[in-house]
Motif scaffolding. Structure first.
Motif, PDB file in Angstrom:
ATOM      1  N   ILE A  46     -14.686  28.847   3.203  1.00  0.00           N
ATOM      2  CA  ILE A  46     -13.933  30.059   2.868  1.00  0.00           C
ATOM      3  C   ILE A  46     -13.835  30.900   4.136  1.00  0.00           C
ATOM      4  O   ILE A  46     -14.841  31.391   4.647  1.00  0.00           O
ATOM      5  N   SER A  47     -12.626  31.063   4.649  1.00  0.00           N
ATOM      6  CA  SER A  47     -12.417  31.786   5.905  1.00  0.00           C
ATOM      7  C   SER A  47     -12.568  33.289   5.687  1.00  0.00           C
ATOM      8  O   SER A  47     -12.538  33.772   4.542  1.00  0.00           O
ATOM      9  N   PRO A  48     -12.729  34.066   6.773  1.00  0.00           N
ATOM     10  CA  PRO A  48     -12.867  35.525   6.619  1.00  0.00           C
ATOM     11  C   PRO A  48     -11.686  36.186   5.906  1.00  0.00           C
ATOM     12  O   PRO A  48     -11.855  37.233   5.280  1.00  0.00           O
ATOM     13  N   ASP A  49     -10.489  35.577   5.984  1.00  0.00           N
ATOM     14  CA  ASP A  49      -9.334  36.150   5.288  1.00  0.00           C
ATOM     15  C   ASP A  49      -9.178  35.607   3.870  1.00  0.00           C
ATOM     16  O   ASP A  49      -8.178  35.884   3.194  1.00  0.00           O
ATOM     17  N   GLY A  50     -10.161  34.806   3.392  1.00  0.00           N
ATOM     18  CA  GLY A  50     -10.151  34.341   2.017  1.00  0.00           C
ATOM     19  C   GLY A  50      -9.482  33.013   1.778  1.00  0.00           C
ATOM     20  O   GLY A  50      -9.341  32.588   0.619  1.00  0.00           O
TER      21      GLY A  50
END
Length: 290
Positions: free
Chosen positions: A167-171
């Protein structure tokens, strides 16, 4: 080892999770008898149960624990997450009053930005922000979220029954078990990200797989390479870079390069065969549950 005869004992022999708080107390989450707190004052060990405390647990089976400052988060087997702030109150998040999705909370982790990540048996991943807002991520085909780890860039890795989720920092959600055959590790129980960026994946029945920062496969550890069991319940890195691995048959100490250095089992004095949880305190002592 503690026993009732010496007045210092754990409420239940099945312990799923442990950690040390900012005061040096050891918190112990049991299956069926709440939370035990091994402390220096005012008594050696305190017990918090669903029926024996002024601010009780919602469920006596505690599957996961984490701390944010002085606030304790307890993930339970059937009642969601109990949040205990330092003012002595309690807030409970469950499937009925929040987007949590499932009341069996098997994993909790505090990320570097202060968010608390929660994983459930049904495969839901939720993040609790510092302002109390809860967001749920729907993960395609996932069940049994057991662990989290945070990469240096803020990406969150979650270990599921089907494999690894990114899950990346931008979701942005990337179920790696759907996208990459080379990282299809099922029943992930423990994730460890080393200072060099390598990712260690411990699973139920598949041993330990070591990947580079971009998930380039490096090495596999199993009973064929020196472990006593292919079940890896937790991994914990020491200051010298060696890794303790709690396995289905004892405790393994593994070198930074992935070689098994030491194996300890019940024959060496461990109180049980399967080691379930690990924690170190500020003096460097290793705590384990069996």
């Amino acid at each position: 080892t503690s026993t009732p005869s010496d007045g210092i004992f754990v409420s239940n022999k099945t312990v799923h999770t442990t950690f040390e708080d900012t005061y040096g107390n050891i918190w112990i989450g049991t299956y069926g008898d709440g939370v035990d707190i091994l402390c220096r004052r005012p008594r050696a060990i305190a017990h918090r149960h669903a029926a024996s405390h002024s601010v009780p647990l919602s469920d006596n089976s505690v599957m996961s624990l984490c701390i944010d400052g002085k606030t304790i988060y307890a993930g339970t087997d059937a009642a969601g997450i109990d949040i205990f702030p330092p003012d002595g109150t309690k807030r409970t998040l469950n499937a009925a009053n929040s987007p949590l999705g499932d009341n069996a909370v098997l994993a909790l982790m505090r990320a570097s930005d202060g968010n608390i990540w929660a994983g459930t048996y049904k495969g839901d991943v939720a993040v609790i922000r510092p302002d109390g807002h809860v967001r749920r991520f729907d993960i395609p085909g996932a069940t049994d979220i057991r662990c989290f780890a945070e990469k240096p860039d803020g990406t969150i890795l979650a270990g599921a029954g089907q494999g690894i989720i990114s899950i990346s920092p931008d979701g942005h959600i990337s179920p790696l078990y759907l996208e990459r055959e080379d990282v299809h590790e099922e029943w992930v129980r423990s994730l460890l990200i080393r200072p060099d960026g390598d990712i260690w994946v411990g699973s139920f029945g598949y041993g330990i797989s070591i990947f580079g920062p971009g998930f380039t496969f490096r090495k596999k550890l199993s009973v064929s390479t020196g472990l006593k069991s292919n079940t890896i319940n937790q991994m914990l890195e020491r200051p010298d870079g060696k890794v303790w691995a709690a396995t289905g048959n004892g405790l393994a100490l593994i070198s930074p390069t992935g070689d098994v250095d030491t194996l300890l089992t019940a024959a060496d004095g461990l109180p049980g065969k399967a080691v379930k949880a690990l924690a170190t305190d500020r003096s460097g002592r290793l705590w384990m549950s069996t």
